[in-house]
Write a protein that holds these residues in place. Sequence first.
Motif, PDB file in Angstrom:
ATOM      1  N   LYS A 165      27.675  20.463  18.294  1.00 20.15           N
ATOM      2  CA  LYS A 165      27.505  21.642  19.148  1.00 20.15           C
ATOM      3  C   LYS A 165      26.295  22.458  18.716  1.00 20.15           C
ATOM      4  O   LYS A 165      25.543  22.975  19.549  1.00 20.15           O
ATOM      5  CB  LYS A 165      28.769  22.493  19.105  1.00 20.15           C
ATOM      6  N   GLU A 220      23.203  20.707  19.930  1.00 16.58           N
ATOM      7  CA  GLU A 220      23.054  20.929  21.370  1.00 16.58           C
ATOM      8  C   GLU A 220      22.506  22.326  21.645  1.00 16.58           C
ATOM      9  O   GLU A 220      21.672  22.514  22.546  1.00 16.58           O
ATOM     10  CB  GLU A 220      24.404  20.745  22.075  1.00 16.58           C
ATOM     11  N   THR A 221      22.966  23.295  20.874  1.00 13.86           N
ATOM     12  CA  THR A 221      22.494  24.668  21.038  1.00 13.86           C
ATOM     13  C   THR A 221      21.009  24.781  20.703  1.00 13.86           C
ATOM     14  O   THR A 221      20.242  25.433  21.425  1.00 13.86           O
ATOM     15  CB  THR A 221      23.311  25.613  20.133  1.00 13.86           C
ATOM     16  N   ALA A 239      18.849  22.319  20.814  1.00  9.95           N
ATOM     17  CA  ALA A 239      18.100  21.548  21.812  1.00  9.95           C
ATOM     18  C   ALA A 239      17.889  22.330  23.102  1.00  9.95           C
ATOM     19  O   ALA A 239      16.898  22.105  23.815  1.00  9.95           O
ATOM     20  CB  ALA A 239      18.826  20.237  22.105  1.00  9.95           C
ATOM     21  N   SER A 240      18.797  23.237  23.420  1.00 11.03           N
ATOM     22  CA  SER A 240      18.707  23.996  24.666  1.00 11.03           C
ATOM     23  C   SER A 240      18.142  25.397  24.473  1.00 11.03           C
ATOM     24  O   SER A 240      18.218  26.224  25.376  1.00 11.03           O
ATOM     25  CB  SER A 240      20.095  24.091  25.310  1.00 11.03           C
ATOM     26  N   ALA A 241      17.548  25.672  23.316  1.00 14.61           N
ATOM     27  CA  ALA A 241      17.086  27.027  22.999  1.00 14.61           C
ATOM     28  C   ALA A 241      15.880  27.465  23.818  1.00 14.61           C
ATOM     29  O   ALA A 241      15.594  28.658  23.911  1.00 14.61           O
ATOM     30  CB  ALA A 241      16.767  27.133  21.502  1.00 14.61           C
ATOM     31  N   GLY A 242      15.147  26.503  24.388  1.00 19.28           N
ATOM     32  CA  GLY A 242      13.976  26.868  25.181  1.00 19.28           C
ATOM     33  C   GLY A 242      12.716  27.051  24.353  1.00 19.28           C
ATOM     34  O   GLY A 242      11.659  27.404  24.893  1.00 19.28           O
TER      35      GLY A 242
END
Length: 257
Positions: A104, A107-108, A110-113
């Motif tokens: 998790k 994933e967090t 990876a999606s931080a922008g």
Amino acid sequence: MQVVAHRGASHDIAEHTLGAYLEAIRIGADGLECDVRLTADGHLVCVHDRDLRRTASNSGVVSTMELAELDAFDFGSWKNPWHDLDDEAPDLDPALNKVLTLRKLLETVASAGRRVELAIETKHPTRFGGLVERRLVELLDEFGWAGADSPVRVMSFSFTALQRVENLAAGLDKVMLIDKAHHWPMLRRMIGKKWIVGPGIGELTDHPGLARRLRDSDRRIHVWTVNTDAQLALCESLGVETIISDRPAYMLERVRR
């Protein structure tokens, strides 16, 4: 100088919770630090202590419990035990205080922008031995983060653990953590030429000789846990590349001023 959030924004929010890491990303931390342990059913979870007494008010040992068992506990309330009595306190999202799996957290990130680096410490000794590093590298490989361009680096106080990582994923950065100044003369002969050294700020403060030797070693230096202006000033004088802090927002302001 890079500022890495120690167990998330752990000065303000319970360590190793999703809420602590989301806050660290929000305030602009360059990286996140976490400790990982392996559950009885093979999941890597972000927990520092071998048992749950401090962070979940339970005597259970992480390595003997399955993920579903751990998921039943609240890992956040210990930080602010009077929250329910404060009428002005914001409502807490229970999902942010559950046990956090490394998957998790990846994933967090990876999606931080934006690029957020991740310093992962494998905890030893453990009953699972080298399986911890093997599972870690397998999980990183799923994200495409087991090579030289990975935002992840692996840390440990165990030289053997980092040797395993070297064999499994040579391209990953390795950080040899140091908690005793007198260990360095031996370690400097053993560790890889490109390995990063990670001394504790207490040892650097109490042993100026260690600080000088590390400064003159031409190695990259990552220091934990830097929380005060005086500690930051020492790190700046040594040319430290990265500091790991419980107070990432405060340190970011000081570093970028």
